[in-house]
Scaffold this active site. Structure first.
Site, PDB file in Angstrom:
ATOM      1  N   ASP A   1      34.160  35.185  36.540  1.00 28.96           N
ATOM      2  CA  ASP A   1      35.185  34.798  37.495  1.00 28.96           C
ATOM      3  C   ASP A   1      35.596  33.345  37.223  1.00 28.96           C
ATOM      4  OD1 ASP A   1      36.866  35.289  39.640  1.00 28.96           O
ATOM      5  OD2 ASP A   1      35.374  34.810  41.168  1.00 28.96           O
TER       6      ASP A   1
ATOM      7  N   GLU B   1      39.971  30.746  34.286  1.00 31.82           N
ATOM      8  CA  GLU B   1      41.313  30.423  33.767  1.00 31.82           C
ATOM      9  C   GLU B   1      41.345  29.130  32.932  1.00 31.82           C
ATOM     10  OE1 GLU B   1      41.170  33.283  36.649  1.00 31.82           O
ATOM     11  OE2 GLU B   1      40.637  31.198  37.019  1.00 31.82           O
TER      12      GLU B   1
ATOM     13  N   ASP C   1      42.056  39.034  43.053  1.00 33.81           N
ATOM     14  CA  ASP C   1      41.909  38.925  44.508  1.00 33.81           C
ATOM     15  C   ASP C   1      43.158  39.465  45.196  1.00 33.81           C
ATOM     16  OD1 ASP C   1      39.498  37.763  43.943  1.00 33.81           O
ATOM     17  OD2 ASP C   1      40.175  35.718  44.282  1.00 33.81           O
TER      18      ASP C   1
END
Length: 915
Positions: free
Chosen positions: A436, A439, A556
């Site tokens: 997670d 980025e 999400d």
């Protein structure tokens, strides 16, 4: 080039501007026909080296650059040319490159019909004829046709240090898909008048029309006649791609123009060619196809135990339980909360999971807390594997507080990361890893941020640093502003500053979009070393090629009906990006879900490639056992999910070998049917099952599209949709506990018995569902797919396959003792039925003692007799249902590891029999 399969040429600037900076005056053009029927066009600075995606991230052939086009044979200005004396690859290719000089432009055409697939040529440069007129319909143009070119202002090529622009004309009828990742309310098909930004961003996927976690600079173009081709711009820099009413305009803030064109001509062929270059989708372990349960907010081991116990009470299968950052000590990777998740409690829990045939998956974030007592940080410091900000390490803020960001381009990074994963696995033997925030995310924004003793951190997920973002460098404040977050926010927003550097001086400005992929690759190999099994990695941020290492989820999302609707297109898009192991969080991650929404989402989720229920700590729990109606629906749809596991796993094998998605848009299998081009609220599983979900509240019917053929309702085989002559819309009943799933005639669906885990299911007997058409009117079915019915002769066939392996090898391979492939074909002709299996490397299946116990055959109108296996009469039980035209043979006990032939006859000729 020396072998005639390309050219290399020098280009000089004709006219420049100072907008977005000075132009690069000398460029080098390289064109190469390559294996896999692709055309490679590469343009870069002829003098200075520029950033390109490293070979270690996407291994690929290096374009030859040693043979320049001879000066004396340079083409005349303003005329159109093609490569002379083509070599083997150029001759065999379905594509051809045309180019002009002074000004330079190029076009890619399809040789078979002259259709223009990509065209950057300026106005007035084309010569007419077949090379330029068929772009819209992919049919040969009339003799003497001319090309309608776009204005030169639209078609120019601009090449500056931090701004590259190139445009291509498109026919208005093109159906374009791709250029992600984003949540798109207008569906899969890209629309004129829209801008698509590619920039990996930490933002909830419930936000629409903005760049999300992953960046995929690839699109597929489908045109009349069912022709398809693909275009990849292999560039990791941020970009906007504008879909105008004339074509596409790329505006890229760095790197090179590195185009790959894939000729297709079918969508399946495009995916084969595309993934042949960037990497075939990863083999996934069998257990990854089960139902997974997760939540941010399981506060301790007892919560995990309670969740599993409640699922068991309602008899719902749970394949794995996942732990979010709750398990960590202070949100630090590779640590356990000593109070809530101590090893003495967590290890026995995981051991018990394994005894039950279940799995455990743990989350990792890339940010490493700056703490000299934290061994992961100390070890990383010793190996110098963190991103730098000048002479110091770059400091970010994420969940642990002050962190350094790993540099996965550093040559020491794999050694460090593998050591941490292996040692943590020795402590807690997890089965997969979930990446997670990669980025990479940063709660603060900018290159000039620091922690101050005067600032108290009251909320860890809000920025607690002092940021003075003035006097920015040209990397953090580039001349062209891509549309970050849909409002042209600074490029450094919510991520590592662009001036920060990886190993070798590589700026985050260039490598940002591949950061998640570099972490994913490192994790894949670390997990392989730790588990000695096929890795399972689920990653939030990916780039093209990352599907070779990981699955993905849509991020999400929100617990809203619109999010449910949008999720279907997002899942289908991921398959086209080469990441077929994809799913959306069932019932929604953010916000409070509802019973009806969760019930409908459960129905969709059971037929996604990746099925996981996951929710946020700030909203109420939403496990599928919490509402009786949801639990009842889940029991029904996951009963079928688990029965269909061999079908799903075989689709994984197909994806691994050919790049074909598991969940497919209808146009993927029916590109010639233009009605399918804009349908993205239904989807296919492989080419055999059509899923038509309810995606709106208060709805107990729906109108679904059925491509040409015959379709049986999987759950009620008496319900049939007959789209004999052409595709059609059909009104379907869809009560609250029901999802419509239809089987295409011509299919053979392999199934096994239901069990509470995938491991238990794999040991059960096999059955086959064979779908023939229920109508035997020769005239009506003369040209229907999967049949031959002309001149008084009626013959129909159905096909399928089963792939089985030991689930431990890195790749899904047909090999002695480790992997078996079973190809199935059923035919019928004038009341004679034959089912044949052709087994390749049957030793693995034989070793597992796997048996075929029954078959069900749709479209049988009369009682069978003389049932024979390999020529010998059998005592198999026969059951006939005249209402559904369903014949069942049971008690077969045929070893599936050996080729066989099962044949029978019916009492009467079935030509013209009633249905």
């Amino acid at each position: 080039m020396s072998d005639g399969n390309g050219i290399v040429a020098q280009m000089k600037l004709l006219r420049g501007t100072e907008i977005f900076g000075p132009d690069i005056e000398n460029l080098k053009l390289s064109v190469r026909y390559e294996e896999g029927d692709r055309l490679h066009v590469h343009i870069t600075d002829a003098i200075e080296q520029r950033w390109q995606i490293p070979q270690r991230v996407i291994p690929r052939p290096v374009i030859e650059n040693s043979h320049l086009l001879p000066e004396e044979s340079t083409p005349e200005p303003g005329t159109e040319h093609r490569i002379r004396n083509p070599g083997r690859l150029a001759t065999a290719s379905t594509l051809e490159l045309l180019y002009t000089v002074q000004p330079f432009g190029f076009a890619v055409i399809r040789k078979s019909n002259g259709a223009i697939l990509f065209d950057t040529r300026p106005e007035g440069s084309s010569q007419g004829g077949a090379a330029g007129a068929a772009g819209a319909n992919e049919v040969p143009p009339p003799p003497g046709s001319t090309i309608t070119c776009l204005p030169s202002s639209f078609k120019r090529i601009v090449f500056k240090d931090q701004y590259i622009e190139v445009a291509t004309a498109l026919p208005s009828s093109s159906a374009i898909y791709g250029l992600g990742e984003g949540t798109r309310p207008d569906g899969m098909r890209l629309r004129p008048g829209r801008n698509y930004t590619l920039w990996a961003t930490d933002v909830g996927s419930w936000n629409i029309d903005i760049a999300l976690y992953s960046a995929y600079p690839f699109y597929m173009d489908v045109r009349s006649g069912g022709f398809a081709h693909g275009v990849l711009l292999l560039n990791s820099n941020g970009m906007d791609v504008e879909h105008t009413y004339q074509g596409l305009v790329y505006r890229v803030i760095g790197g090179v123009l590195d185009f790959y064109f894939f000729g297709g001509p079918s969508p399946a062929a495009v995916m084969d060619q595309f993934t042949y270059l960037v990497g075939r989708p990863a083999a996934m372990p069998y257990w990854s196809l089960g139902l997974h349960q997760s939540r941010y907010g399981y506060k301790n081991v007892e919560d995990l135990e309670s969740v599993l116990a409640k699922y068991k009470q309602v008899n719902l299968p749970i394949e794995s339980i996942w732990s979010d950052i709750d398990y960590m000590d202070g949100y630090k990777d590779f640590t356990l909360d000593p109070v809530n998740y101590p090893p003495k409690k967590l290890r026995p829990f995981v051991d018990q999971l394994h005894q039950n045939g279940q799995k455990f998956v743990m989350i990792l974030d890339p940010g490493i807390k700056i703490d000299d007592t934290y061994k992961t940080y100390v070890h990383g410091s010793e190996l110098d594997v963190f991103i730098m900000n000048g002479t110091r390490r770059y400091i970010a803020q994420v969940w642990p507080g002050a962190t350094n960001m790993p540099d996965f381009l550093h040559p020491n990074a794999q050694k460090w990361w593998s050591k941490e994963v292996v040692e943590f696995h020795d402590l807690i033997p997890f089965d997969g890893l979930w990446l997670d925030m990669n980025e990479p995310a940063n709660f603060c924004s900018g290159p000039n941020c620091y922690f101050s003793a005067d600032v108290k951190c009251l909320q860890i997920d809000k920025c607690c640093m002092v940021c003075n973002n003035t006097n920015l460098s040209r990397w953090d404040d580039p001349p062209y502003k891509i549309n970050v977050l849909g409002t042209h926010e600074p490029i450094y927003t919510q991520t590592v500053a662009m001036v920060a550097e990886h190993y070798g001086g590589v700026r985050a400005y260039d490598a940002h979009n591949i950061y998640g992929t570099t972490e994913t690759i490192a994790t894949y190999y670390a997990l392989k070393e730790a588990t000695k099994k096929r890795p399972f990695v689920l990653s939030r941020s990916l780039f093209v090629g990352a599907g070779a290492y990981a699955g993905h989820w849509t991020g999400d999302n929100g617990a809203t009906w619109l999010d449910l609707q949008y999720s279907v297109a997002s899942i289908l898009n991921s398959g086209l990006f080469g990441v077929p192991m994809i799913g959306a969080d069932i019932c929604g991650f953010y916000f409070e879900t509802s019973e009806e929404l969760c019930r409908r989402w459960t129905q969709v989720g059971a037929f996604q490639p990746f099925a996981r229920d996951h929710s946020d700590i700030h909203s109420g729990p939403q496990e599928l056992h919490r509402w009786k109606s949801v639990a009842d629906t889940a029991a029904q749809v996951f009963y079928w999910r688990y029965r269909l596991l061999p079908f799903f796993y075989t689709l994984l094998y197909e994806a691994h070998k050919t790049g074909a998605p598991i969940a497919r848009p209808l146009f993927f299998e029916y590109p010639e049917d233009e009605e399918t081009w804009s349908i993205d609220e239904q989807f296919l599983l492989g080419n055999a099952l059509l899923v038509s979900p309810v995606l709106s509240p208060g709805q107990d019917t729906l109108t679904a599209y059925f491509p040409r053929g015959v379709w049986y309702n999987l759950f009620d085989l008496s319900k049939i949709v007959m789209a004999v002559k052409q595709g059609m819309y059909e009104h379907l009943e869809a009560p609250g506990d029901t999802i419509n799933v239809h089987v295409r005639h011509g299919s053979i669906i392999p199934m096994q018995e239901f069990a509470m885990t995938t491991a238990a299911t794999r040991k059960t007997p096999f059955s086959l569902l064979i779908a023939f058409s229920p109508v035997f009117d020769v005239a009506a079915f003369c040209s229907i797919p999967y049949s031959i019915a002309c001149q008084g002769i009626y013959m129909e066939y159905a096909t399928g396959q089963i792939f089985l392996d030991d689930d431990a090898q890195l790749h899904m391979e047909v090999s002695p003792g480790k992997g078996t492939l079973i190809k199935l074909e059923a035919t019928r002709k004038d009341g004679h039925y034959v089912l044949k299996s052709l087994v390749t490397e049957g030793s693995y299946a034989a070793k597992q003692r796997l048996m075929l116990h029954s078959i069900a055959v749709l479209g049988v109108a009369s009682q069978p007799y003389s049932v024979r296996i390999n020529g010998k009469l059998t005592s198999a039980k026969v059951k006939m249902n005249a209402t559904t035209n369903l014949m069942e043979l049971s008690g077969l006990k045929i070893p599936i590891g050996k080729s066989f032939e099962l044949a029978w006859k019916t009492m009467h000729s079935e030509i013209g029999a009633p249905s």
